[in-house]
Design an enzyme around this catalytic site. Structure first.
Site: not given
Length: 681
Positions: A295-297
């Protein structure tokens, strides 16, 4: 705005010709919320923590768990283990076909089944109708197979057809019909560690025939053996394990077999960074954590995870400590197996785009912006967007992109790959200082002392380099010190960049219609569909001249291969393009295997286009955020766009756009936004 390297990784080739608009995303962490959609179609932050075991009846016992006189389904676990949690093969009564298919289609299917019972093998098919929604299709496939194991589900997207499974008919001539049905349910369930036992069979020659049939048809999935018990002999079938595990003590085996699932909510953290911290706090390895996707940071994200060798009680005790680091754990419960990468349906996105304004010198009025947004969202909702891999795939913001590291690994240049990995950013932040020191001195020990504790991957590499040296062997050990999922990320990044370039070239040179030699999903012929993903083993068809002329396929059905050692390439100009592109990087003879690092890249097929589902949007004045101030409704409603939106000083408030939509796994919300807005974000 993105760096030049990002712009190269995501070509400027769009699907629709609307004007778009400008705006900014991720101003605040809460502007970008990602929620994983699990394999059952539920968002993981709302899914029930524990489901009632499918085998449980009202009296607390299970009919499926009771011993049968002639055949049984058994699990190689402790006698005290719960018979139903995560391992029970669902009974056919668990699925109500009249609800899933509708009463009339369900009755038609029952009639179709009756016509097959006494007939010879036939290719007769029945259409169950069209199911545009992927989740609905998966439920139909699963329900039909559980109710009627002797049927094969066939997908001609979005239509589903059923026909008799010839393998079932052949087996039912060797064993009883009940045994054949139960065996096919066992195969369909694919429960890790489970086995199936046929009824007693003292005829050795007959057992040999059954063994040969099972080996021929299901040899990659199962292994069989005959065993003697109380004067009788029977055949037992067991699902194959991945690899051959080493022998362990009883105490080690009990610890190894503990799996705890949970939902992780993290803020402004990389998935692997969060895992590294949790692993250190729990005293396990990062590789003991499994997950369905990265998942995105820079976002708030919700995702499922499973950790090995940690009890649910111990994980709950650590939850408060994790929360101080921006990680909230919920739905903690025991499960029977780890998660597999890709074991998800997709992701749900809640996004905010701020400071909306037109491109160029267009009049910056609310009415004008509302019209631009309406046109843009409508186009993408109807036509989709070019399914590029997003900048996150390439290590956005890094001086050296991950695809270059991956290319070095594919060339088996371990030293070069390590030095690219440690290329510093501009500036004097502690991480860049540590990387710069390593490249200048080759001193891994001193560089490790400089590297921030939060940089788990870099520290793992430096520890190995300090121990094994910085030569080719030491660099190989440094890569092996990273979890497999991290190692394989870099070659995948390279292949993703090639795919992005390929799709841009395909659309630019061959246009937006389907051409001879393009690859598409197979339209005809049986395709067994796995529960996890319909397209996990796609049947690929090459478009013919006649099909191009008749317009049989649409652009949304066209696939391009991700380079690997099992894919076929298009049989038109794109096939030659792939070969030339790989040769340009010195990979014309590449096997897409890096044996020293235990990496194998079989490749896959990715659709050219992606389409957002359940898309809703809303325009608001930024000054009215949090309540009121609504300018527009969702994309499915017609709205009057007449308002000036001026303040007391005669200036317009800026507008913000909120978007909610679902995407299939491996599709990028930033790329969807890029198509809507027609700008790099």
């Amino acid at each position: 705005m993105k760096q030049d390297s990002d712009a190269v990784n995501v070509p400027a080739c769009f699907l629709s010709n609307h004007e778009g608009f400008l705006g900014s995303i991720k101003n605040l962490i809460r502007d970008f919320v990602v929620t994983e959609i699990d394999i059952t179609g539920q968002r993981v932050n709302t899914a029930e923590a524990a489901q009632t075991p499918a085998c449980a009846s009202s009296d607390g016992h299970s009919a499926d768990c009771k011993k049968r006189s002639h055949h049984s389904v058994s699990l190689d676990t402790d006698e005290s283990a719960d018979c139903g949690v995560d391992v029970t093969i669902p009974s056919p009564g668990s699925f109500d076909l009249s609800v899933i298919l509708g009463q009339s289609v369900s009755e038609e299917l029952e009639h179709f089944v009756l016509t097959l019972k006494d007939e010879k093998p036939t290719k007769q098919e029945l259409s169950l109708g069209c199911f545009p929604d992927k989740t609905h299709r998966a439920n139909v496939h699963r329900a039909v197979r559980h109710r009627f194991p002797f049927l094969m589900t066939v997908t001609i997207q979005p239509e589903i057809r059923v026909r008799e499974d010839p393998d079932y008919r052949e087996l039912s001539q060797l064993v009883t019909e009940d045994e054949a049905e139960d065996f096919f349910r066992f195969i369909d369930a694919k429960v890790r560690g489970s086995s199936y036992t046929f009824g007693p069979d003292d005829d050795k020659d007959h057992r040999t025939v059954v063994h040969h049939f099972l080996s021929r048809k299901f040899g990659k999935l199962v292994e069989t053996k005959s065993f003697h018990d109380r004067g009788t002999t029977a055949i037992s079938v067991r699902l194959r394990e991945q690899g051959r595990p080493k022998k362990r003590t009883t105490e080690e085996r009990k610890e190894e077999d503990i799996y705890t699932a949970f939902t992780l909510c993290k803020e402004n953290l990389e998935t692997l960074e969060a895992i590294s911290y949790m692993a250190a706090a729990l005293g396990v390895l990062p590789s003991d954590f499994t997950y369905a996707g990265i998942k995105d940071k820079r976002a708030i994200t919700y995702q499922s995870m499973v950790v090995k060798k940690v009890s649910s009680q111990r994980l709950k005790e650590k939850a408060a400590e994790f929360e101080k680091r921006g990680m909230r754990l919920s739905q903690i419960r025991s499960v029977s197996e780890p998660l597999r990468l890709g074991r998800l349906q997709g992701n749900h996105f809640d996004l905010v785009v701020r400071d909306l304004r037109p491109h160029g010198a267009s009049a910056n009025t609310h009415t004008r912006l509302a019209a631009l947004v309406k046109e843009a969202v409508g186009n993408v909702e109807a036509r989709g967007f070019v399914n590029y891999y997003g900048p996150q795939r390439f290590g956005s913001g890094q001086s050296v992109q991950s695809d270059r590291v991956g290319l070095a690994l594919l060339k088996e240049d371990m030293v070069g790959a390590v030095r690219l990995f440690f290329t510093p950013e501009e500036g004097d932040d502690p991480q860049s200082q540590a990387k710069r020191h390593f490249l200048q001195t080759d001193n891994a020990k001193e560089s490790l002392a400089l590297m921030p504790l939060s940089k788990a991957r870099e520290r793992l590499m430096l520890r190995a380099l300090n121990r094994y040296g910085t030569g080719p062997d030491g660099c190989t050990q440094a890569w092996l010190n990273l979890p497999h999922s991290t190692r394989v990320f870099y070659p995948h990044a390279y292949c993703s960049r090639v795919w992005n370039e390929a799709v841009a070239h395909r659309l630019t040179t061959l246009g937006h219609s389907v051409r001879r030699g393009d690859l598409v999903w197979m339209r005809e012929g049986p395709k067994k569909v796995d529960d996890a993903a319909e397209a996990s083993s796609p049947q690929i068809h090459v478009v013919t001249d006649q099909e191009e002329q008749e317009g049989v396929y649409t652009l949304g059905q066209v696939l391009l291969p991700m380079p690997g050692n099992t894919v076929k390439y298009p049989e038109n100009a794109m096939g030659a393009w792939f070969q030339e592109r790989l040769a340009r990087d010195g990979l014309n003879d590449c096997r897409f295997r890096v044996s020293n690092l235990k990496l194998n890249l079989p490749g896959c097929y990715r659709p050219l286009l992606a389409v957002p589902r359940n898309l809703r949007y809303q325009l608001q004045r930024a000054s009215c955020e949090g309540g009121g101030g609504e300018v527009s409704g969702g994309s499915s409603r017609k709205t009057d766009w007449q308002l000036n939106g001026t303040t007391a000083e005669g200036k317009q408030d800026s507008l913000m756009l909120t978007l909610k939509f679902d995407l299939d796994s491996s599709c990028y919300a930033t790329i969807c936004l890029r198509e809507i807005m027609k700008c790099d974000l």
